[in-house]
Write an enzyme that holds these catalytic residues in place. Sequence first.
Site, PDB file in Angstrom:
ATOM      1  CG  HIS A  26     -24.683   9.704  16.044  1.00 31.04           C
ATOM      2  ND1 HIS A  26     -25.446   9.425  14.938  1.00 31.04           N
ATOM      3  CD2 HIS A  26     -23.481   9.135  15.801  1.00 31.04           C
ATOM      4  CE1 HIS A  26     -24.736   8.738  14.077  1.00 31.04           C
ATOM      5  NE2 HIS A  26     -23.531   8.543  14.580  1.00 31.04           N
ATOM      6  CD  GLU A  27     -20.237  10.677  17.625  1.00 26.12           C
ATOM      7  OE1 GLU A  27     -19.743   9.534  17.666  1.00 26.12           O
ATOM      8  OE2 GLU A  27     -20.465  11.283  16.562  1.00 26.12           O
ATOM      9  N   PRO A  45       0.815  -1.206   0.000  1.00 22.62           N
ATOM     10  CG  PRO A  45      -0.403  -1.325   1.970  1.00 22.62           C
ATOM     11  CD  PRO A  45       0.650  -2.009   1.212  1.00 22.62           C
ATOM     12  N   PRO A  46       0.279   2.403  -0.362  1.00 25.25           N
ATOM     13  CG  PRO A  46      -1.150   3.948  -1.360  1.00 25.25           C
ATOM     14  CD  PRO A  46      -1.120   2.595  -0.760  1.00 25.25           C
ATOM     15  N   GLY A  47       2.768   4.588   0.963  1.00 25.59           N
ATOM     16  CA  GLY A  47       3.321   5.130   2.200  1.00 25.59           C
ATOM     17  C   GLY A  47       3.920   4.119   3.141  1.00 25.59           C
ATOM     18  CB  THR A  48       4.179   0.501   3.252  1.00 27.16           C
ATOM     19  OG1 THR A  48       4.156   0.335   1.841  1.00 27.16           O
ATOM     20  CG2 THR A  48       2.791   0.328   3.808  1.00 27.16           C
ATOM     21  N   GLY A  49       6.829   2.699   2.666  1.00 25.31           N
ATOM     22  CA  GLY A  49       8.292   2.766   2.652  1.00 25.31           C
ATOM     23  C   GLY A  49       8.947   2.062   1.485  1.00 25.31           C
ATOM     24  CG  ASP A  85     -22.166   5.689  11.890  1.00 23.26           C
ATOM     25  OD1 ASP A  85     -20.939   5.851  11.926  1.00 23.26           O
ATOM     26  OD2 ASP A  85     -22.974   6.306  12.605  1.00 23.26           O
ATOM     27  CB  THR A 115      10.244   5.676  -2.194  1.00 29.78           C
ATOM     28  OG1 THR A 115       9.002   5.614  -2.866  1.00 29.78           O
ATOM     29  CG2 THR A 115      11.194   6.532  -2.972  1.00 29.78           C
TER      30      THR A 115
HETATM   31  P1  ADP Z   1       5.923   4.457  -0.691  1.00 26.60           P
HETATM   32  O1  ADP Z   1       7.001   4.587  -1.705  1.00 26.60           O
HETATM   33  O2  ADP Z   1       5.729   3.061  -0.212  1.00 26.60           O
HETATM   34  O3  ADP Z   1       4.620   5.074  -1.085  1.00 26.60           O
HETATM   35  P2  ADP Z   1       7.692   6.075   0.825  1.00 26.60           P
HETATM   36  O4  ADP Z   1       8.874   5.187   0.840  1.00 26.60           O
HETATM   37  O5  ADP Z   1       7.747   7.192  -0.135  1.00 26.60           O
HETATM   38  O6  ADP Z   1       6.371   5.255   0.614  1.00 26.60           O
HETATM   39  O7  ADP Z   1       7.449   6.608   2.300  1.00 26.60           O
HETATM   40  C1  ADP Z   1       7.195   7.963   2.577  1.00 26.60           C
HETATM   41  C2  ADP Z   1       7.821   8.359   3.882  1.00 26.60           C
HETATM   42  O8  ADP Z   1       7.218   7.683   4.964  1.00 26.60           O
HETATM   43  C3  ADP Z   1       9.265   8.018   3.971  1.00 26.60           C
HETATM   44  O9  ADP Z   1      10.045   9.028   3.442  1.00 26.60           O
HETATM   45  C4  ADP Z   1       9.479   7.843   5.463  1.00 26.60           C
HETATM   46  O10 ADP Z   1       9.724   9.079   6.071  1.00 26.60           O
HETATM   47  C5  ADP Z   1       8.157   7.331   5.942  1.00 26.60           C
HETATM   48  N1  ADP Z   1       8.163   5.861   6.082  1.00 26.60           N
HETATM   49  C6  ADP Z   1       7.368   5.011   5.416  1.00 26.60           C
HETATM   50  N2  ADP Z   1       7.613   3.744   5.784  1.00 26.60           N
HETATM   51  C7  ADP Z   1       8.600   3.776   6.705  1.00 26.60           C
HETATM   52  C8  ADP Z   1       9.296   2.800   7.445  1.00 26.60           C
HETATM   53  N3  ADP Z   1       9.019   1.489   7.323  1.00 26.60           N
HETATM   54  N4  ADP Z   1      10.258   3.203   8.291  1.00 26.60           N
HETATM   55  C9  ADP Z   1      10.535   4.510   8.428  1.00 26.60           C
HETATM   56  N5  ADP Z   1       9.928   5.488   7.742  1.00 26.60           N
HETATM   57  C10 ADP Z   1       8.960   5.149   6.885  1.00 26.60           C
HETATM   58 ZN    ZN Z   2     -21.951   7.543  13.873  1.00 28.29          ZN
END
Ligand code: ADP
Ligand code: ZN
Length: 646
Positions: free
Chosen positions: A454-455, A234-238, A531, A240
């Site tokens: 509600h909450e 998934p996006p943002g998991t590191g 919900d 790159t």
């Molecule tokens: P992706 O390429 O999977 O979308 P990135 O590698 O660009 O995500 O991650 C974006 C930023 O999030 C990184 O520059 C880092 O700061 C942080 N990050 C994401 N995953 C990790 C990880 N496993 N450990 C440390 N930092 C992380």
């Molecule tokens: Zn609700």
Amino acid sequence: MDENKKTPPNSPRFPNVVLLFVAAFSIFLLLQMLWNVFSREEPRQILYSEFVAYLESERVELVIVRPDRLEITLIPEYEPEFESENNQISDLFAWLIPQAPPENVVHTGRMPDPRLREMLDEHNIEYDAPIIPNTMLRNTLLHMGFYVLIIFLMLLFIRRMMGGIIGGKGGIMGFGQSNAKVYMEKKTGVTFDDVAGQEEAKDSLTEIVDFLHNPEKYTAIGATQPKGALLVGPPGTGKTLLAKAVAGEAGVVFFSLSGSDFVEMFVGVGASRVRDLFKQANQQSPCIIFIDEIDAIGRSRDSQVGSNDEREQTLNQLLAEMDGFDSSKGVVILGATNRPEILDKALLRPGRFDRRINVELPDLKGRIEVLTVHAKKVKMSEAVDLRRIAMITPGAAGADLANMINEAALHAVRMKRAQVEQEDLLEAVEVVIAGKEKKDRIMTEKEKRIVAYHEIGHALARTAQKDAKPVEKITIVPRTKGSLGYVLAAPEEEKFMHSKDEMLAEIIVLMAGRAAEEVVFDTKTTGASNDIEKATQMARSMVSMYGMSEKFGMMGLESMQNRYLDGRTVLQVSDQTGAELDAEVRGIIDDCYKKALDLLRENKDKLNNLAEYLFNKETITGEEFMELYNGGGSEASADAALDVII
Ligand code: ADP
Ligand code: ZN
């Protein structure tokens, strides 16, 4: 995603400046020339009879007979005071300076006058009929040059515009040559230590690092190294970050660019960019080529409506280059994608991206590690409990966690603190998940009261059912991401599997918000939309994917499309079965809604008490909630996970 993209060293800045200068200068010359042509003054014109009179009075010095006119140089009546120096300037530049015709030169039309020569001889005047120079060729060349220049300038302009639109980040793009979006880093400065909680991925990549270190070890034994590996997750998991870490660990050059950079409007551009990239990389080997979002080019060729020549060509070129290059030279290609299922099979064949490395969302341990890595970058109080933060952030990717640490630091600054405290982190978690507090939104008393009920409805349903997660925090302060209030709930431990009962309990909790509105106010508000969406999705997957309904048993009705992105599903059954599925889902939801109503009716006193308390305080903790719930002291939830129910 990348924080430190560098300006590519091969950017064509210099030629651009020169080109611009030349263009500006050409325009200047052109305008000057035009100005001179149009502003040239004709010599004074006189009557033929005047000419004859000048002749008679011996004032004529020279006569040039031209086909249509006579050019007459008169003897000046008085001597000019000084000679103009301008005549010294070479003819070459004469056209640059607008020149006034001399005072003593006049014109007259050419009369059919048979006596002209006689008259001229009579007065002893020099005369001549000049040969007309053949200026045809010169003029044609000049014209052509002019048009070529104009066309060139226009092309330049158009390309600039296009470069801005297509190239995105501006700059003149070279047709055919790399868009200079290749980011090359000699040293990434990232190591495996900077990547937290991706142990499996790191293990798989260590071999590649070793190979880049000493390829001979592998070639000696006859082993061919993998040419490429695909980082999937998934996006943002590191992803790159991992690719950079491989380059950093191996100490090799890092080339990176995004798959979408290859996709252009013009057929063939992407392909030539691929060629260019590999040429550059070969010169710099050993090195890593990192292609982010590889699905942009690697999309399966048969899954498209119509054809896309450009992408197909680009993909073919990529495949050809991957087959063609000699992996013993130490070039390794890493690709990243979050949509592995749409990739073309040819790309995944042995000899291409034959390794697949999963980079998943971090688990609790992983989250603690990521937080620890990023916490080192800010000043953090000793008292901060990162474990607790990790507990309340299931489902957060590494990038989210990094963002939270930064938000916390920003919050600490806003609070005029010297270091980050736990409460900054807690606030940051909520900011990342629900947005900033929206203090200026004014709700009417009635609205606020409904939100409070509600909450509390959600929270009560959660606490009353023992299968559901206990409550951590309840608030009715609106947030910028659209929530009017929410309940944070927390599990004691992270779960990777859910039972049918747990799922039903969760749906009842989701239904309880609307149920509270109905029990107390007998109304239905729009506040329950989120919900409803969540509950429906949950009920649907129970039936269609998890085999939890009596009617369909273990039959799979739907399959997941892109599990790393939105988790969209496709129905795999006939329309009729689909309709039955809908009915089944409806049944589950109705059932749960009834249970939620019953539950709240039974606990109506508690509901009233708690809701009024929340209405007045706006935010209450799990402890306060439990105290009121039990009508006395009690332990509230120990650790809490952020699971927002709006
Ligand atoms: P992706 O390429 O999977 O979308 P990135 O590698 O660009 O995500 O991650 C974006 C930023 O999030 C990184 O520059 C880092 O700061 C942080 N990050 C994401 N995953 C990790 C990880 N496993 N450990 C440390 N930092 C992380
Ligand atoms: Zn609700």
